[in-house]
Design a protein around this motif. Structure first.
Motif, PDB file in Angstrom:
ATOM      1  N   SER A  19      50.055  -5.692  27.430  1.00  0.00           N
ATOM      2  CA  SER A  19      51.480  -5.588  27.141  1.00  0.00           C
ATOM      3  C   SER A  19      52.169  -4.659  28.130  1.00  0.00           C
ATOM      4  O   SER A  19      51.674  -3.556  28.411  1.00  0.00           O
ATOM      5  CB  SER A  19      51.696  -5.059  25.723  1.00  0.00           C
ATOM      6  OG  SER A  19      53.071  -4.832  25.495  1.00  0.00           O
ATOM      7  N   THR A  20      53.319  -5.095  28.621  1.00  0.00           N
ATOM      8  CA  THR A  20      54.075  -4.231  29.532  1.00  0.00           C
ATOM      9  C   THR A  20      54.691  -3.047  28.793  1.00  0.00           C
ATOM     10  O   THR A  20      55.218  -2.149  29.449  1.00  0.00           O
ATOM     11  CB  THR A  20      55.166  -5.021  30.296  1.00  0.00           C
ATOM     12  OG1 THR A  20      56.030  -5.651  29.360  1.00  0.00           O
ATOM     13  CG2 THR A  20      54.537  -6.039  31.232  1.00  0.00           C
ATOM     14  N   ARG A  21      54.597  -3.028  27.459  1.00  0.00           N
ATOM     15  CA  ARG A  21      55.037  -1.815  26.739  1.00  0.00           C
ATOM     16  C   ARG A  21      54.144  -0.645  27.139  1.00  0.00           C
ATOM     17  O   ARG A  21      54.502   0.502  26.966  1.00  0.00           O
ATOM     18  CB  ARG A  21      55.062  -2.021  25.234  1.00  0.00           C
ATOM     19  CG  ARG A  21      53.712  -1.976  24.563  1.00  0.00           C
ATOM     20  CD  ARG A  21      53.768  -2.078  23.070  1.00  0.00           C
ATOM     21  NE  ARG A  21      54.346  -3.342  22.675  1.00  0.00           N
ATOM     22  CZ  ARG A  21      54.547  -3.709  21.430  1.00  0.00           C
ATOM     23  NH1 ARG A  21      54.228  -2.908  20.444  1.00  0.00           N
ATOM     24  NH2 ARG A  21      55.064  -4.877  21.134  1.00  0.00           N
ATOM     25  N   ALA A  25      49.793   2.533  31.378  1.00  0.00           N
ATOM     26  CA  ALA A  25      48.360   2.253  31.237  1.00  0.00           C
ATOM     27  C   ALA A  25      47.944   1.140  32.204  1.00  0.00           C
ATOM     28  O   ALA A  25      46.843   1.186  32.765  1.00  0.00           O
ATOM     29  CB  ALA A  25      48.023   1.876  29.797  1.00  0.00           C
ATOM     30  N   LEU A  26      48.802   0.145  32.410  1.00  0.00           N
ATOM     31  CA  LEU A  26      48.524  -0.908  33.389  1.00  0.00           C
ATOM     32  C   LEU A  26      48.435  -0.302  34.794  1.00  0.00           C
ATOM     33  O   LEU A  26      47.534  -0.641  35.569  1.00  0.00           O
ATOM     34  CB  LEU A  26      49.590  -1.997  33.341  1.00  0.00           C
ATOM     35  CG  LEU A  26      49.518  -2.950  32.150  1.00  0.00           C
ATOM     36  CD1 LEU A  26      50.843  -3.685  31.972  1.00  0.00           C
ATOM     37  CD2 LEU A  26      48.383  -3.941  32.324  1.00  0.00           C
ATOM     38  N   ALA A  27      49.370   0.599  35.115  1.00  0.00           N
ATOM     39  CA  ALA A  27      49.366   1.252  36.429  1.00  0.00           C
ATOM     40  C   ALA A  27      48.100   2.100  36.610  1.00  0.00           C
ATOM     41  O   ALA A  27      47.497   2.107  37.688  1.00  0.00           O
ATOM     42  CB  ALA A  27      50.612   2.112  36.608  1.00  0.00           C
ATOM     43  N   PRO A  86      45.514  -0.167  25.074  1.00  0.00           N
ATOM     44  CA  PRO A  86      45.494   1.167  24.466  1.00  0.00           C
ATOM     45  C   PRO A  86      45.462   1.084  22.936  1.00  0.00           C
ATOM     46  O   PRO A  86      46.199   0.310  22.331  1.00  0.00           O
ATOM     47  CB  PRO A  86      46.807   1.800  24.950  1.00  0.00           C
ATOM     48  CG  PRO A  86      47.093   1.098  26.235  1.00  0.00           C
ATOM     49  CD  PRO A  86      46.624  -0.314  26.021  1.00  0.00           C
ATOM     50  N   GLY A  87      44.584   1.866  22.346  1.00  0.00           N
ATOM     51  CA  GLY A  87      44.452   1.870  20.895  1.00  0.00           C
ATOM     52  C   GLY A  87      43.907   0.563  20.338  1.00  0.00           C
ATOM     53  O   GLY A  87      43.974   0.325  19.138  1.00  0.00           O
ATOM     54  N   GLY A  88      43.403  -0.315  21.205  1.00  0.00           N
ATOM     55  CA  GLY A  88      42.892  -1.610  20.767  1.00  0.00           C
ATOM     56  C   GLY A  88      43.970  -2.669  20.625  1.00  0.00           C
ATOM     57  O   GLY A  88      43.694  -3.788  20.210  1.00  0.00           O
ATOM     58  N   ARG A 109      36.574  -7.647  30.377  1.00  0.00           N
ATOM     59  CA  ARG A 109      36.362  -6.246  30.018  1.00  0.00           C
ATOM     60  C   ARG A 109      37.610  -5.757  29.301  1.00  0.00           C
ATOM     61  O   ARG A 109      38.680  -6.352  29.412  1.00  0.00           O
ATOM     62  CB  ARG A 109      36.133  -5.389  31.266  1.00  0.00           C
ATOM     63  CG  ARG A 109      34.836  -5.703  31.987  1.00  0.00           C
ATOM     64  CD  ARG A 109      34.592  -4.764  33.177  1.00  0.00           C
ATOM     65  NE  ARG A 109      35.538  -5.025  34.268  1.00  0.00           N
ATOM     66  CZ  ARG A 109      36.272  -4.096  34.883  1.00  0.00           C
ATOM     67  NH1 ARG A 109      36.209  -2.832  34.520  1.00  0.00           N
ATOM     68  NH2 ARG A 109      37.083  -4.423  35.876  1.00  0.00           N
ATOM     69  N   TYR A 110      37.468  -4.637  28.592  1.00  0.00           N
ATOM     70  CA  TYR A 110      38.579  -4.023  27.866  1.00  0.00           C
ATOM     71  C   TYR A 110      38.629  -2.544  28.223  1.00  0.00           C
ATOM     72  O   TYR A 110      37.594  -1.926  28.432  1.00  0.00           O
ATOM     73  CB  TYR A 110      38.384  -4.154  26.351  1.00  0.00           C
ATOM     74  CG  TYR A 110      38.328  -5.572  25.872  1.00  0.00           C
ATOM     75  CD1 TYR A 110      37.147  -6.307  25.953  1.00  0.00           C
ATOM     76  CD2 TYR A 110      39.454  -6.190  25.359  1.00  0.00           C
ATOM     77  CE1 TYR A 110      37.102  -7.624  25.525  1.00  0.00           C
ATOM     78  CE2 TYR A 110      39.410  -7.504  24.920  1.00  0.00           C
ATOM     79  CZ  TYR A 110      38.237  -8.213  25.012  1.00  0.00           C
ATOM     80  OH  TYR A 110      38.188  -9.516  24.600  1.00  0.00           O
ATOM     81  N   THR A 111      39.827  -1.978  28.252  1.00  0.00           N
ATOM     82  CA  THR A 111      39.942  -0.548  28.495  1.00  0.00           C
ATOM     83  C   THR A 111      39.628   0.245  27.232  1.00  0.00           C
ATOM     84  O   THR A 111      39.254   1.415  27.321  1.00  0.00           O
ATOM     85  CB  THR A 111      41.347  -0.163  28.996  1.00  0.00           C
ATOM     86  OG1 THR A 111      42.329  -0.580  28.044  1.00  0.00           O
ATOM     87  CG2 THR A 111      41.625  -0.779  30.364  1.00  0.00           C
ATOM     88  N   HIS A 112      39.786  -0.358  26.069  1.00  0.00           N
ATOM     89  CA  HIS A 112      39.546   0.317  24.781  1.00  0.00           C
ATOM     90  C   HIS A 112      38.816  -0.653  23.851  1.00  0.00           C
ATOM     91  O   HIS A 112      39.036  -1.868  23.932  1.00  0.00           O
ATOM     92  CB  HIS A 112      40.867   0.746  24.145  1.00  0.00           C
ATOM     93  CG  HIS A 112      41.605   1.775  24.947  1.00  0.00           C
ATOM     94  ND1 HIS A 112      42.363   1.445  26.058  1.00  0.00           N
ATOM     95  CD2 HIS A 112      41.682   3.118  24.825  1.00  0.00           C
ATOM     96  CE1 HIS A 112      42.884   2.549  26.572  1.00  0.00           C
ATOM     97  NE2 HIS A 112      42.477   3.571  25.847  1.00  0.00           N
ATOM     98  N   PRO A 113      37.992  -0.110  22.966  1.00  0.00           N
ATOM     99  CA  PRO A 113      37.314  -0.984  22.001  1.00  0.00           C
ATOM    100  C   PRO A 113      38.328  -1.786  21.185  1.00  0.00           C
ATOM    101  O   PRO A 113      39.423  -1.309  20.895  1.00  0.00           O
ATOM    102  CB  PRO A 113      36.561  -0.006  21.102  1.00  0.00           C
ATOM    103  CG  PRO A 113      36.423   1.248  21.917  1.00  0.00           C
ATOM    104  CD  PRO A 113      37.641   1.285  22.812  1.00  0.00           C
TER     105      PRO A 113
END
Length: 122
Positions: A19-21, A25-27, A86-88, A109-113
Motif C-alpha cells: 500500500s502506498t499509505r 516503508a516502500l522507500a 507493515p504490521g502484516g 517474500r514479506y517484510t513482516h509476518p
C-alpha cells in the motif's frame, strides 16, 4: 551482493508490492533491496498524496487502472516479489498483486509476518 540469476547472469529483479499509505516503508525496502544488489521495480506514484496528475477524479480513476496494469507488468519482469506489509497489513490492491504473482509462480517474500505462515524478510 546476491547471486546472479542462473539463466541471465544479472542481479535478481524484485518487484515491491504494498500500500502506498506506507510510502516510507516502500522507500526503505527499495533502499535495502538495492543495497543487497537487487534490481528494484517499485510503485512510481503515490496517489494518496495530492498531485495535479490525479486531481480530477475521472483522471484519477483512469490513472489508477493504468498504474495497476503497469505494476502487473513489473511483476511479470521480476524474478521475485517483496510484499511490503507493515504490521502484516495487506490491502485489496496488494492482495490482488499477491494473487497475480502466485498465479505466475513467483517467489514471494514479506517484510513482516502475515499470520499465514509466511516469514518476514528478517
Amino acid at each position: 551482493m546476491p547471486h546472479q540469476t542462473a539463466t541471465t547472469g544479472r542481479p535478481p529483479i524484485v518487484a515491491l508490492c504494498g500500500s502506498t499509505r506506507y510510502w516510507d516503508a516502500l522507500a526503505e525496502a527499495n533502499l535495502y533491496e538495492t543495497a543487497a544488489g537487487r534490481i528494484v521495480l517499485a510503485p512510481g506514484c503515490n496517489m494518496k498524496q495530492p498531485h495535479l496528475l490525479w486531481a480530477d477524479p475521472v483522471q484519477a480513476d483512469r490513472l489508477k487502472a493504468q498504474l495497476d496494469a503497469l505494476h502487473r507488468r513489473k511483476i511479470d519482469l521480476a524474478d521475485e516479489v517483496l510484499i511490503v506489509n507493515p504490521g502484516g497489513y495487506i490491502g485489496d490492491s496488494t492482495r490482488s498483486e499477491l494473487d497475480y504473482a502466485r498465479r505466475l509462480g513467483k517467489p514471494i517474500r514479506y517484510t513482516h509476518p502475515t499470520g499465514e505462515g509466511e516469514a518476514g524478510r528478517g
